[in-house]
Enzyme design. Structure first.
Site, PDB file in Angstrom:
ATOM      1  N   LYS A   1      -4.473  11.955   2.497  1.00 17.99           N
ATOM      2  CA  LYS A   1      -5.762  11.267   2.452  1.00 17.99           C
ATOM      3  C   LYS A   1      -6.889  12.268   2.679  1.00 17.99           C
ATOM      4  O   LYS A   1      -6.710  13.223   3.423  1.00 17.99           O
ATOM      5  CB  LYS A   1      -5.825  10.217   3.586  1.00 17.99           C
ATOM      6  CG  LYS A   1      -5.026   8.957   3.362  1.00 17.99           C
ATOM      7  CD  LYS A   1      -5.218   8.012   4.547  1.00 17.99           C
ATOM      8  CE  LYS A   1      -4.309   6.796   4.461  1.00 17.99           C
ATOM      9  NZ  LYS A   1      -4.636   5.908   3.337  1.00 17.99           N
TER      10      LYS A   1
ATOM     11  N   ARG B   1       4.738  -0.222   2.599  1.00 18.00           N
ATOM     12  CA  ARG B   1       5.655  -1.132   1.890  1.00 18.00           C
ATOM     13  C   ARG B   1       7.094  -0.629   1.937  1.00 18.00           C
ATOM     14  O   ARG B   1       8.029  -1.415   1.888  1.00 18.00           O
ATOM     15  CB  ARG B   1       5.161  -1.314   0.453  1.00 18.00           C
ATOM     16  CG  ARG B   1       5.162  -0.040  -0.355  1.00 18.00           C
ATOM     17  CD  ARG B   1       4.306  -0.133  -1.604  1.00 18.00           C
ATOM     18  NE  ARG B   1       2.870  -0.124  -1.316  1.00 18.00           N
ATOM     19  CZ  ARG B   1       1.919  -0.209  -2.240  1.00 18.00           C
ATOM     20  NH1 ARG B   1       2.267  -0.310  -3.524  1.00 18.00           N
ATOM     21  NH2 ARG B   1       0.652  -0.178  -1.904  1.00 18.00           N
TER      22      ARG B   1
END
Ligand code: BES
Ligand code: MN
Ligand code: ZN
Length: 522
Positions: free
Chosen positions: A286, A360
């Site tokens: 990020k 996820r």
């Protein structure tokens, strides 16, 4: 913070502050003005009304007005608290208002408060939100401050008397309501502490220790699985994410089992929380700005821990389990790579196209594990996608799932608990986005509808079990003070989960009562 009930009149209250909640029609109401306002103003020789007018206080929502009593009352200050219009009034309006009132009282260094309960139809709900708003509003995260010691050691409101509206008698159920509200709000504040804690001191190991002391204090069952056990469980997706960090992953399983043998055999409710203690993005790193708040990527698990703390006290007549797959998502020479194929616990293979879509992966394995208990329902909470914040804004969580009945129950619980959750579609049109050329699926699709594709990914791991996924990326964390919320973690999800369990308890108890009377009726 301790609460008691009083039946005296606001104008004779004795405390550091008196909190007077007012609707926008109350100050100008000539026919039927609230007596707390009229009598208190009279004793103040009209100075309440005069000051309110000078300060522009009209009882609008978000308005607060502090007034010195100069010895005319037995309280040091009166805090006028705007509730807005009656038509828009609900428990959450009151909860937010009380948060403001307590923040104002603490600024005044008040220790004791008398709070006038507003004359509204649902008094029980008003008591609950008054207590919750007060406790939530007094939350501060100042553990790491060493300068500004004055502020840290400053007194805070810790004794509150709730004044019942005119003509209402005190009854025992009010104490029970206040006690429940207190345990819910304290659990939400506990959850906020876990989320606000820096990632360096809220590692998977420390999160597991928190679960351990919670289990010990609340009498909950606990299993903590380390890397070796997670390998035995063949959770290849969880292990893939965890690989890049020197912090050991932990699979945390908390359980509440009713004492009653028949109740213990009922199908359980499974609560699953995302517990990425820091999300750097991994090799799909990020940018710095996007990483800044990523200590909060375990807010889902903090909500589950907070809820389990209350559930242990509620003792519902069915088992409740909490699952959290805790690890860090870090880049390193050992990190999982783009293009790697991971083998999930269910055996499904996943091509990694973005290591920042890590939540996820961990959740998929943990959901599959939770599903092995054959639960009646699974609810997961996860700070899963930035896309959900784009879709709904920072204050609203997204809800996904195909089971309309469970969805309705979750949404109704949220509405009644005062948490904003909206359903988003698990539309089939976005299913193909996760098709992979080399494996059964890939872990990330394109940007459009990103929170929907994430939900589709999770769905692959819950089978046909009724399931609701809550994407709490937005409301788990706020960037400004508002009502009972202050900058940082909110404890979002605790109240909805507790309300969901309470409603299910009420439903089961009602059904059981029906069964016992049925034979006589015939
Ligand atoms: N933890 C983030 C989601 C997030 C973003 C939470 C901002 C709170 C605030 C999650 O793991 C993530 O990085 N999601 C990606 C998914 C994408 C790579 C498919 C995202 O939302 O960009
Ligand atoms: Mn991520
Ligand atoms: Zn994440």
């Amino acid at each position: 913070m301790n609460f008691s009930f009083g039946t005296g009149h606001a104008s004779t209250a004795k405390a550091d502050v008196l909190v007077l909640p007012l609707f926008d029609t109350d100050l100008t109401d000539k026919k039927n003005p609230p007596s707390a306002w009229v009598k208190t103003d009279k004793k103040m020789k009209g100075l309440l009304a005069k000051t309110a007018q000078q300060e522009g206080f009209k009882g609008k929502g978000e308005q607060t007005c502090v007034i010195q009593t100069h010895g005319k009352l037995s309280v040091g200050r009166v805090i006028l608290l705007g509730l807005g219009t009656r038509a828009k009034f609900n428990a959450e309006v009151l909860r937010m208002a009380l948060g403001r009132a307590i923040k104002a009282a603490n600024k005044l260094k008040a220790k004791t408060a008398v709070i006038q309960l507003p004359g509204v139809r649902e008094l029980d709900a008003a008591i609950q939100s008054t207590v919750e708003g007060s406790i939530l509003g007094s939350y501060r995260y100042d553990k790491w401050r060493t300068t500004n010691k004055d502020e840290k050691s400053a007194p805070r409101v810790d004794k509150v008397q709730l004044l019942l509206p005119d003509g209402v008698k005190k009854d025992k159920s009010m104490d029970a309501t206040a006690a429940l509200a207190k345990s819910i709000a304290e659990a939400a504040n506990f959850s906020r502490d876990l989320v606000n804690e820096p990632a360096g001191t809220m590692t998977p190991t420390i999160l597991a220790e928190q679960a351990k002391s919670l289990a010990k204090d609340s009498g909950l069952g606990l299993h903590i699985f380390d890397r070796k056990k997670i390998e035995e469980l063949k959770m290849g997706m969880f292990l893939g994410v965890a690989r890049g960090s020197v912090e050991e992953p932990k699979l945390i399983h908390l359980s509440y089992t009713p004492d009653d043998a028949a109740a213990a055999k009922r199908a359980p409710i499974a609560l699953v929380g995302k517990a990425i203690t820091f999300d750097s993005g991994g090799l799909s790193l990020k940018p710095s700005d996007g990483m800044l708040d990523m200590k909060t990527d375990m807010a889902g698990s903090a909500a589950v821990l907070g809820a389990m703390r209350v559930i242990a006290k509620l003792k519902p007549p069915f088992p409740v389990h909490g699952f959290m797959g805790a690890c860090e998502n870090m880049p390193s020479g050992n990190a999982y790579r783009l293009g790697d194929v991971l083998i999930s616990r269910l055996g499904k293979t996943v091509e990694i196209t973005n290591t920042d879509a890590e939540g996820r992966l961990v959740l998929g394995d943990v959901l599959a594990y939770a599903n092995e208990l054959k639960p009646a329902a699974i609810i997961d909470l996860a700070t899963l996608t930035g896309a959900c914040i784009v879709a709904l804004g920072p204050w609203v969580a997204g809800a996904f799932g195909d089971d309309d009945q469970l969805m309705w129950n979750v949404l109704e619980s949220a509405r009644s608990a005062g948490e904003d959750i909206w359903r988003l579609p698990l539309t089939d049109s976005l299913k193909d986005v996760l098709k992979s050329d080399v494996a059964d699926m890939k872990n990330a699709g394109d940007r459009m509808g990103g929170s929907i594709t994430a939900a589709h990914f999770l769905k692959e791991f819950v089978g046909d079990t009724p399931w609701v996924h809550l994407d709490i990326a937005g409301p788990s964390n706020v960037n400004k003070d508002k009502g009972y919320m202050s900058k940082g973690a909110t404890g979002f999800g605790v109240r909805t989960l507790v309300e969901f369990i309470r409603r299910r308890t009420a439903e089961l108890n009602a059904a059981a009562a029906d069964e016992t009377i049925a034979p006589d009726e015939e």
